[in-house]
Design an enzyme around this catalytic site. Structure first.
Site, PDB file in Angstrom:
ATOM      1  N   SER A 134      58.859 -58.075  32.890  1.00 30.22           N
ATOM      2  CA  SER A 134      57.577 -58.420  32.310  1.00 30.22           C
ATOM      3  C   SER A 134      57.633 -58.051  30.827  1.00 30.22           C
ATOM      4  CB  SER A 134      56.447 -57.687  33.044  1.00 30.22           C
ATOM      5  OG  SER A 134      55.187 -58.007  32.507  1.00 30.22           O
ATOM      6  N   TYR A 148      52.989 -67.153  26.253  1.00 28.16           N
ATOM      7  CA  TYR A 148      53.909 -66.102  26.710  1.00 28.16           C
ATOM      8  C   TYR A 148      53.111 -64.975  27.348  1.00 28.16           C
ATOM      9  CZ  TYR A 148      57.486 -62.491  26.723  1.00 28.16           C
ATOM     10  OH  TYR A 148      58.353 -61.501  27.120  1.00 28.16           O
ATOM     11  N   LYS A 152      53.334 -63.665  31.382  1.00 31.27           N
ATOM     12  CA  LYS A 152      53.630 -62.301  31.794  1.00 31.27           C
ATOM     13  C   LYS A 152      52.450 -61.659  32.539  1.00 31.27           C
ATOM     14  CE  LYS A 152      57.833 -62.245  30.325  1.00 31.27           C
ATOM     15  NZ  LYS A 152      58.946 -62.272  31.304  1.00 31.27           N
TER      16      LYS A 152
END
Length: 272
Positions: A134, A148, A152
């Site tokens: 992560s 992004y 995550k």
């Protein structure tokens, strides 16, 4: 005793560093890459202890086949490290549908497919450890990394749920959350959206706030990952880097203050 590791994105960056660290100490590693030539040096050095596998993690069927090959080759899989991923840089408004979908396909869905593929193997063994790469950006956010961040955050929610579901099977789950590191993540591996001038001041401020000290040394992470893999009681979350903890502490203190300030409104909304 040597462990049997399956790691994705082993062509460079964290993936290659960790694969070599594991091989160096005698573990057996199934290492995946889109271009197998990037693994030639590891194959030449470590021989039968490495199983190089060409893999695009976005291909669900190929993910299941790769896990099956590794299981058959080594007799089992003790650890899955879902490392493959990349950074998409640009504002949310700038991001195209194709860019958004591809970011989620690799960073989230590829990880999901491999997790699903390895679970029957680990359940049958009665043990296993799934390590999901992560980021601190799966816990807090930065501007111009919206997709992004979202990918995550999705990995975080999936993996925390997974940990509760598979604990009874003897399977551990860990989210590894690095702060910034000097890998190809923000360089050759990164994708840039088509820029809009309205966001240039935000991007300039983001860039100007970065200092060399904020970027960790990738090689320094290997010892932490080996310790994590060897732990009999691994944590659900592990930060990497000296900036991760203070950044997250600050973010949660801010959230807690806001929740407290609005708690009366929140409680009244319950209705009874």
């Amino acid at each position: 005793m040597a462990k049997r590791i399956f790691i994705t994105g082993a062509s460079r960056g964290f993936g290659k560093l960790w694969a070599e660290a594991l091989l160096e100490r005698g573990d057996k590693v199934a290492a995946t890459a889109r271009d197998l030539k990037t693994l030639d040096d590891l194959v030449a050095k470590y021989g039968d202890n490495i199983l190089p596998l060409q893999l695009d993690v976005n291909d669900r069927q190929a993910d299941f086949e790769a896990i099956a090959r590794a299981k058959d080759h080594f007799g089992g899989i003790d650890v899955l490290i879902n490392n493959a991923g990349y950074g998409l840089f640009g504002s949310i408004e700038e991001t195209s549908e194709k860019e958004a979908r591809e970011q989620m396909e690799t960073n989230f869905f590829g990880l999901l497919w491999l997790t699903q593929a390895v679970l029957p193997v680990m359940r049958a063994q009665g043990h296993g450890h799934i390590i999901q790469l992560s980021s601190i950006l799966g816990v807090t956010t930065l501007p111009v990394l919206g997709l992004y961040n979202a990918s995550k955050f999705a990995v975080e929610g999936l993996s925390e749920t997974l940990a509760a579901e598979v604990k009874g099977f003897g399977i551990h789950v860990t989210l590894v959350e690095p702060n910034g590191y000097a890998t190809d993540w923000s360089g050759a591996s990164a994708i840039q959206t088509t820029a809009r001038p309205e966001y240039e001041p935000i991007k300039a401020a983001f860039t100007s706030g970065m200092t060399d000290d904020m970027w960790g040394v990738p090689e320094a992470t290997s010892a932490a990952v080996l310790k994590l893999i060897d732990s009999k009681n691994p944590p659900l979350r592990l930060f990497l880097g000296k900036y991760a903890y203070p950044l997250i502490k600050q973010a949660y203190e801010s959230r807690h203050a806001e929740w407290t300030a609005w708690n009366e409104v929140s409680s009244a909304a319950h209705g009874k």
